[in-house]
Structure formats: C-alpha cells, structure tokens
Design a protein around this motif. Sequence first.
Motif, PDB file in Angstrom:
ATOM      1  N   PHE A 115       1.021  -1.229   0.189  1.00  0.00           N
ATOM      2  CA  PHE A 115      -0.015  -0.153  -0.013  1.00  0.00           C
ATOM      3  C   PHE A 115       0.868   1.412  -0.116  1.00  0.00           C
ATOM      4  N   ASP A 138       2.647   1.749  -3.101  1.00  0.00           N
ATOM      5  CA  ASP A 138       1.750   2.053  -4.457  1.00  0.00           C
ATOM      6  C   ASP A 138       1.626   3.426  -4.338  1.00  0.00           C
ATOM      7  N   LYS A 139       1.107   4.120  -3.040  1.00  0.00           N
ATOM      8  CA  LYS A 139       0.820   5.461  -2.929  1.00  0.00           C
ATOM      9  C   LYS A 139       1.963   6.546  -3.113  1.00  0.00           C
ATOM     10  N   GLY A 189      -7.495   3.694  -5.197  1.00  0.00           N
ATOM     11  CA  GLY A 189      -7.116   2.478  -4.345  1.00  0.00           C
ATOM     12  C   GLY A 189      -7.478   1.205  -4.833  1.00  0.00           C
ATOM     13  N   SER A 202      -3.182  -1.337  -8.141  1.00  0.00           N
ATOM     14  CA  SER A 202      -1.781  -1.384  -7.615  1.00  0.00           C
ATOM     15  C   SER A 202      -1.083  -1.167  -8.858  1.00  0.00           C
ATOM     16  N   LYS A 247      -4.812  -7.530  -5.590  1.00  0.00           N
ATOM     17  CA  LYS A 247      -5.268  -6.308  -6.549  1.00  0.00           C
ATOM     18  C   LYS A 247      -4.636  -6.123  -7.867  1.00  0.00           C
TER      19      LYS A 247
END
Length: 517
Positions: free
Chosen positions: A322, A325-326, A422, A425, A457
């Motif tokens: 997470f 990715d961000k 979100g 990915s 994802k």
Amino acid sequence: MGAFDVRDLIKVDAAAAATSEAFGPSKSGATRAFHPLAERIAAMPVKPTLSPVMIEGFVRLFDVLAVVGVGGLVYWLYVAGNIDNTLPYQVTIPALAIGALASFQALQLYHVGALRNFVAMAVRLVTGWTTLFMIALATFFFLKIGDQVSRIWLVGFYAGGLAALLGERLVVTLSVRQLTRSGRLERRTAIVGGGEAGEALIHALEAQRDTGLRVCGVFDDRNDDRSPDLVAGYPKLGTIDDLVEFARRTKLDLVIFTLPISAEARLLTMLRKLWVLPIDIRLSAHMSKLRFRPRSYSYIGAVPVLDVFDRPIADWDIVVKFVFDKIVGTLALIALAPLMLATAIAIKLDSKGPILFKQKRYGFNNELIEVLKFRSLYHEMSDFAAAKQVTKDDPRVTRVGRFIRKTSIDELPQLLNVVLKGDLSLVGPRPHAIHATASNRAYEQVVDGYFARHKVKPGITGWAQVNGWRGETDTEDKIQRRVEHDLYYIENWSVLLDLYILVKTPLSLLTKNENAY
C-alpha cells in the motif's frame, strides 16, 4: 454487540435456517440462488478488521521504543557529560532492547490472547525484564567492566523501563479489548463438512479462548443424513459452489475442512473450486488418526490444522505494498503529468468525445471496478463492454489512439486509480474486461483456475506484460500464458519483484509490443 452470531439469526428466522431447500433469488443480481440466511449474512455490513500479526508487530515496536527511550533518557539526565567512555552505554541500551524482544517472545507475550490478560502478562513481563537485567549484570562482572557503568543508571534504567513497559502494555490491553468487543479482530470462518466431524470441530473451536474466530456457517456438498441442516447450532448454507459465491459477496478470512485426509478425491475436487479465493484454507486434524510431529501443524488455539493455502500478500505485506503504491504512484503521477497533459490535448484535437474512457473490469476478489484510460477509439465506436478486442489496423482506433495504445500511454490515467481510488496497484495482474473472450470463449472457460489471478489487487503493469504477454489475447494459448505469469507473480511477490517489473516495463514497451494494437 460488536459482532453478529449466526445462531442469533436462526432464532429470528428459524424457518429460513431450517429449510435448506428454500432458496431465494440473489439480491446482488447474480444468477446463483442462495439459502435465505446466507443472503442475509452476506448483506450485513462488515467492519474492517486488523491483523493480529500487525498488532503484535506494533507491540514489539512499542517495546523497543520504551526500552531505548528510557535507557537514553536516564543516561541524558544523570550520566551525560560526566563520563569519558560512552561505549558501554551505547552497547547496553540496544542490547537490552533486542534482549527484551527475544525474552518476551520466549515468554509468549506478543500473542493477541496474552495481550488481553494484563495481570498474567505483567507477571511474565516482570520476570523476563528482571532476568534480562540479571544477565546484563553477570555480563558486566565477567567482562570486568562493572566499574565503567553507573549503578544509579542501571537502577533507573531497570525501574523506569519496567514502569514504561507495564504502562505501555496496560494501554495495549485496553485497546485490544476494545477492538475485540467491536469485532475488529475477528476472523470470519466457514466450515466445510457437516456431520459428526463438523460438529466436533465447532465444539473444539468454541472451547478455545481468544482465537477471534466467528463461524459464519457450514457448507457441504452432501445432502443426506450425514450432513444435517444444523451442525452444532450453525446452519448449512449450501454447497462448495455456494461457498465460492458467498466469499465473493462478503468478507471471509478462513475456510476449515473437516474432511479426513483419506477422502483425497473429494478433497481435491473442493479445493480446485476454492483455491481461487483470497482466503486461508486449512484442513482440520483434530480427529485425524494420523499423527505428525507437532511442528507439522499450525494451531487455532489448541486445535491442530494443516495449512493448505495461505492468502497471498497478507498482514505486513499489505501495508508495504500500500505504502509503495501510494508513494511511487504519486511520484509517477507528478513526473508524467506533462506527458498526460500533452496526450489529453492531442486526443481532444484528433477526434470528438471525452478525453478519458471508463470501463468496468474485474478487480480484487472479482469485485467490479471502474478503470480509467485515455480514449483511443472514436467515441461513437467505443466498446464499454469490450465485446470485441482491438485488432491490428482496427478502424475504430483513432490516429492518436494507435500511438498511445502501442506505447501504453493510454494506461497512464490508471495512476489515478492507484493513488486516489486505491482499487488498482502499480504492479499486479492486469484487470481484464468483464466480457473478454479468447477464441469466442470466456477466459474462465479457457483457463482452469482463471479467477485465482484475482486473489490480489490488479495492477497497471505486471509480470506477464514485461515478459511479452500484453495486448491482444485472440488465442487460448495467449490467455493461458498470461494467466500462468500472473499466478507466478502472486506466488512469488516481493517489493524487489515489483521494483524489477516497474524498471523493466519501459524497456518491454519498446521491445515486446508486437501484440499491442
């Protein structure tokens, strides 16, 4: 109450639970009919849960911070500036922090069950912390450096560290109890197999404390006397096919089989249907006559189970991916903003219609998501359902569209899916359109276990794409090879693999684009 109990629903609607043949239409619009109680359970809102592994990890971090913080604070208040040799302190503080982790782990002070019971935990913590300091004093004695370490610092470190650890654990205990009451630590579980074995397993699980299991129901392909409609008070909600659909509609964390290992053919048939789900699958061993070494099992409380499948990218891996990715997605969005702006202007000047194209695709666990792309077809010829794949020299593709599809620039708006929505990915199996076909057959009909690629994802790029399997999938072999690469990625995921795929993606766009039109 923080969590539901299936047996409470039975009391409210006994007729629905007692009649396994009374199937009603699906509220979600799916064609598969469900037991009415399964419909109600699936429709109930589910609170986001926290992984016990992550909670244990945070407690370890808090322990280290408490030990290092107190040791450093006492040093700064009493010792700093009054000594010439600081090395013993620089070694002792981190050594005691590491020693505390090892000692508390050996005393089983990080299990969520232990975190709920403050008194028992405090007794063991005091024992471990005191033993650790006794070992430190013995080490100073044998190394003949006792005169180089302040006794007042040691006493302050011991007392202050113990107070800090106990205070921290008290806060943790209160927090864990609150999370437990609110249902944030529960693992929603389905039991496969009714009869005596299923009943014995449920009773064994209910006898365990602090497992966090919440049994949602029982599923069994048998419809005879060996599999009654109620098992230990829990309803039989359907067959294995019903369980697959049930897991698609509501959050399910764990499936436990009560079948004996000797029922190999039946077990394999069921696993072939369930392994595509992003859940943990276990085989109960509490009634098995086979006895392996204790370390061959994993345990739910004291109930032994055999691990069959684990959910990929779970616990801390989810957090790491997470954050990755961000951060990387945001940097990529900023860096590529000029190119995206130029592409938007080119699309607007080249043909009428919107700049962006939205298309429904399958996401994590078969959930429908809306993927963003730059429009590459003439607006009046847009194919929102992807009923027909784009082929070479396709007349539906605009002049700008040919270029951005060949270079995959049309995929760049999906960075918004990653950073803002979100549901994508950066790296993962590419999301396929919901009506995509190969040789006029749906992908799931071509590839056995096709939906296993949805256990994680989906991504903007992936292992299949950097290995040349991108673009048109007009043959069964192409989709087969793509899915094989997707499954390899899922089984071997790591941050380094994601980085490798991201670095290799631009090169693959230049050298392996013969299938992209």
